[in-house]
Design a protein around this motif. Structure first.
Motif, mmCIF file in Angstrom:
data_model
loop_
_atom_site.group_PDB
_atom_site.id
_atom_site.type_symbol
_atom_site.label_atom_id
_atom_site.label_comp_id
_atom_site.label_asym_id
_atom_site.label_seq_id
_atom_site.Cartn_x
_atom_site.Cartn_y
_atom_site.Cartn_z
ATOM 1 N N ARG A 1 0.820 -1.413 0.071
ATOM 2 C CA ARG A 1 -0.042 0.013 0.065
ATOM 3 C C ARG A 1 0.882 1.272 0.145
ATOM 4 O O ARG A 1 0.698 2.187 -0.917
ATOM 5 C CB ARG A 1 -0.796 -0.065 1.128
ATOM 6 N N ARG A 2 2.030 1.146 0.810
ATOM 7 C CA ARG A 2 2.849 2.457 0.788
ATOM 8 C C ARG A 2 3.588 2.848 -0.612
ATOM 9 O O ARG A 2 3.673 3.755 -0.989
ATOM 10 C CB ARG A 2 3.628 2.148 1.972
ATOM 11 N N LEU A 3 4.069 1.514 -0.898
ATOM 12 C CA LEU A 3 4.777 1.449 -2.277
ATOM 13 C C LEU A 3 3.722 2.073 -3.517
ATOM 14 O O LEU A 3 4.427 2.617 -4.660
ATOM 15 C CB LEU A 3 5.501 0.235 -2.490
ATOM 16 N N SER A 4 2.588 1.768 -3.484
ATOM 17 C CA SER A 4 1.611 1.902 -4.506
ATOM 18 C C SER A 4 1.307 3.447 -4.585
ATOM 19 O O SER A 4 0.915 3.817 -5.665
ATOM 20 C CB SER A 4 0.330 1.303 -4.211
ATOM 21 N N GLN A 5 1.671 4.110 -3.737
ATOM 22 C CA GLN A 5 1.684 5.754 -3.846
ATOM 23 C C GLN A 5 2.628 6.140 -4.777
ATOM 24 O O GLN A 5 2.493 7.399 -5.129
ATOM 25 C CB GLN A 5 1.776 6.211 -2.253
ATOM 26 N N TYR B 1 10.686 -1.911 -7.078
ATOM 27 C CA TYR B 1 10.880 -2.871 -5.993
ATOM 28 C C TYR B 1 10.468 -4.364 -6.586
ATOM 29 O O TYR B 1 11.195 -5.305 -6.191
ATOM 30 C CB TYR B 1 9.860 -2.554 -4.977
ATOM 31 N N GLY B 2 9.513 -4.293 -7.702
ATOM 32 C CA GLY B 2 9.072 -5.569 -8.240
ATOM 33 C C GLY B 2 10.342 -6.191 -9.226
ATOM 34 O O GLY B 2 10.631 -7.374 -9.204
ATOM 35 N N GLU B 3 10.802 -5.295 -9.881
ATOM 36 C CA GLU B 3 12.232 -5.654 -10.710
ATOM 37 C C GLU B 3 13.253 -5.951 -9.763
ATOM 38 O O GLU B 3 13.915 -7.152 -10.359
ATOM 39 C CB GLU B 3 12.449 -4.476 -11.433
ATOM 40 N N ILE B 4 13.400 -5.568 -8.868
ATOM 41 C CA ILE B 4 14.466 -6.338 -7.785
ATOM 42 C C ILE B 4 14.295 -7.712 -7.569
ATOM 43 O O ILE B 4 14.989 -8.556 -7.695
ATOM 44 C CB ILE B 4 14.822 -5.551 -6.873
ATOM 45 N N PRO C 1 3.391 -7.787 -10.074
ATOM 46 C CA PRO C 1 3.846 -6.357 -9.414
ATOM 47 C C PRO C 1 3.161 -5.606 -10.013
ATOM 48 O O PRO C 1 3.244 -4.273 -9.404
ATOM 49 C CB PRO C 1 5.357 -6.737 -9.617
ATOM 50 N N SER C 2 2.598 -5.542 -11.376
ATOM 51 C CA SER C 2 1.958 -4.338 -11.786
ATOM 52 C C SER C 2 0.629 -4.310 -11.277
ATOM 53 O O SER C 2 -0.095 -2.934 -11.555
ATOM 54 C CB SER C 2 1.920 -4.380 -13.335
ATOM 55 N N ASP C 3 0.047 -5.073 -10.573
ATOM 56 C CA ASP C 3 -1.284 -5.117 -10.019
ATOM 57 C C ASP C 3 -1.196 -5.273 -8.459
ATOM 58 O O ASP C 3 -0.790 -6.332 -7.892
ATOM 59 C CB ASP C 3 -2.221 -6.045 -10.596
ATOM 60 N N PRO C 4 -1.184 -4.234 -7.827
ATOM 61 C CA PRO C 4 -1.122 -4.127 -6.365
ATOM 62 C C PRO C 4 -2.257 -5.055 -5.632
ATOM 63 O O PRO C 4 -1.856 -5.527 -4.473
ATOM 64 C CB PRO C 4 -1.243 -2.599 -5.823
#
Length: 517
Positions: free
Chosen positions: A284-288, A296-299, A412-415
């Motif tokens: 939720r925090r990263l979605s902002q 983050y998802g790529e890592i 990762p593209s869909d929170p």
């Protein structure tokens, strides 16, 4: 301090020593015995302690080896020490022995095999034979001329078999109580008070004249006894050597290590609920900030592609399962604006342990940093290099991977996508034992690939995950770099050119131009 104490003059050190005496102490006997024990093929005499306070019976590894005892199974038990508020879980091998009674009957005992049982006890004093009420009794612990020696316990009979051995008859007198058993009379209780006074001795050194350097060194060595750590002759601790031999292996071109678990660690909970809540909060925090969420998802995707982590299809496993929450830490970097941190210290509740609580927190075995810094200042040029992604080059043993599980988005593209379970295939940064594992792996790699150059490295150039050297001319430093490039000092097994040491730093601008690898 006793005001009546008489100073004692030492002619050797010219110092005054004051003596003081304290209170009288009374010795108390425990139920000990010496009897024959047998396995299926061997027999031996055993020093036995009978203790109702222990729920299980134990045998030392030394006595088990003498009896050639086979392991019949393993029991996972909770061990609690005196004065402790918590219990530690440990898997201990079991075996079976037979205790021979006075009538030559065999009493079967199921025992747990442990390295040691207790510190040695004081033997029964021979003066016991002069007590009238004990005369004529056959004692389970015979009195011999060697009774001034300490009594090393090799077998503890707990409450599980205590009453199979101890009988009902009790004899009391002015001294320890005698209880009849199938291996003789057992003595326990306080000894009669004699005229001999056991005293505590306190000493105070008052140096009244300057002693020699040797005497001063000896004095401070005695003063620090039990405080300063003893250094092993080869610079390697016993725990490190044991870990290197038993927990690090070379498989499929890389080193694989087991986690160094504490012997008496509490049961590790799954942490699934708190891990799920914290992961959802992180999403939720990263979605902002969609770009940060994407990075983050790529890592994590790169870690999956590189074999650092793997997906977990099954939700249950035969090994202990534990989930680790993670979160992002922003960095002032254009290429990598965020770093993923795995919280191995997360507790499911205040009363339950984290992963780090269950792992040995031994510091890495380092060369003396003072010596490294001093040698650095002795020459004109200095060279330093680091091992790239050192932790991730060491594989994590299959049996320990399930305690490093974590959750992340299946898309990762869909929170709002479901969470997928992953686990580490390598040593992760965040575990309290990771620096220790890295140091042990590097040291083992150097020992297995023995050469004159490896000996030089082991003597003092390795510090944590880097290599340092020094020289008085550019050519020698360049030769050093070439040797390092062709030396297996990395942890990935090495090759003709070690790819794990790519970055060099030097104190000279001219030398910096030739350190291009």
């Amino acid at each position: 301090m006793n005001p009546e104490a008489i100073p004692f003059k030492s002619a050797m050190t010219n110092s005054a020593i004051l003596h003081t005496a304290s209170h009288e102490r009374t010795n108390v006997l425990l139920k000990t015995a010496v009897a024959e024990v047998l396995s299926q093929s061997h027999s031996s005499s055993a020093n036995i302690l009978l203790d109702e306070g222990a729920q299980r019976s134990f045998i030392t590894e030394d006595l088990a080896r003498v009896l050639h005892l086979p392991v019949t199974g393993h029991d996972t038990i909770s061990l609690a020490s005196f004065g402790g508020m918590s219990q530690g879980v440990r898997s201990i091998p079991t075996s079976e022995i037979y205790l021979k009674s006075e009538t030559r009957d065999l009493i079967k005992l199921e025992v747990l095999v442990v390295p040691t049982i207790a510190v040695p006890l004081q033997n029964i004093p021979t003066e016991i034979r002069h007590l009238d009420y004990l005369r004529g009794l056959k004692l389970a612990h015979p009195l011999t001329e060697h009774n001034n020696d300490l009594f090393e316990i090799s077998l503890l009979v707990g409450a599980d078999y205590y009453w199979d051995i101890v009988e009902d008859r009790v004899i009391r007198g002015n001294g320890p109580t005698a209880v009849k058993s199938k291996i003789g009379y057992l003595l326990s209780g306080p000894l009669p008070v004699s005229g001999h006074r056991t005293t505590d001795l306190h000493m105070l050194n008052v140096i009244s004249a300057p002693p020699s350097t040797f005497e001063m060194e000896k004095f401070w060595q005695l003063e620090s006894m039990g405080i300063s750590s003893e250094e092993s002759t080869d610079g390697t601790s016993g725990n490190l050597q044991e870990y290197m031999c038993n927990s690090i292996s070379f498989e499929d071109g890389r080193y694989v290590a087991k986690l160094p678990w504490r012997d008496y660690h509490p049961t590790l909970p799954t942490n699934y609920d708190i891990c799920k809540r914290r992961t959802e909060a992180t999403i939720r925090r990263l979605s902002q900030e969609p770009e940060v969420l994407k990075t983050y998802g790529e890592i994590i995707a790169d870690q999956l592609k590189g074999g650092v982590i793997e997906k977990v299809d099954q939700q249950e496993d035969e090994h202990t399962v534990h989930y680790i929450p993670h979160h992002g830490v922003k960095k002032d970097s254009v290429t990598t604006p965020i770093r993923i941190v795995y919280d191995c210290s997360c507790r499911q509740s205040r009363d339950q342990p984290s992963l780090n609580d269950c792992l040995m927190s031994a510091p890495p075995e380092l060369n003396d940093l003072t010596g490294i810094l001093l040698r650095f200042r002795m020459h004109k040029y200095a060279v330093a290099t680091d091992i790239e992604k050192a932790f991730l080059q060491i594989g994590l043993h299959e049996s320990d991977r399930d305690v490093t599980r974590f959750l992340w988005l299946s898309d990762p593209s869909d929170p709002c996508s479901p969470l997928t379970t992953y686990r580490f295939r390598t040593i992760l940064f965040g575990a309290t034992c990771s620096p220790f594992i890295l140091g042990a792996t590097i040291r083992k790699n150097l020992e297995l690939n023995s050469s004159e150059w490896h000996v030089v490295i082991r003597r003092g150039s390795i510090h944590f995950q880097g290599f340092r050297d020094h020289a008085d001319d550019v050519k020698k430093s360049r030769r050093t770099v070439e040797k390092v490039n062709h030396t297996e000092i990395g942890v990935n097994g090495g090759s003709d050119r070690c790819p794990s040491v790519p970055t060099y730093h030097t104190t000279d601008r001219t030398l910096r131009c030739v350190l291009v690898v």
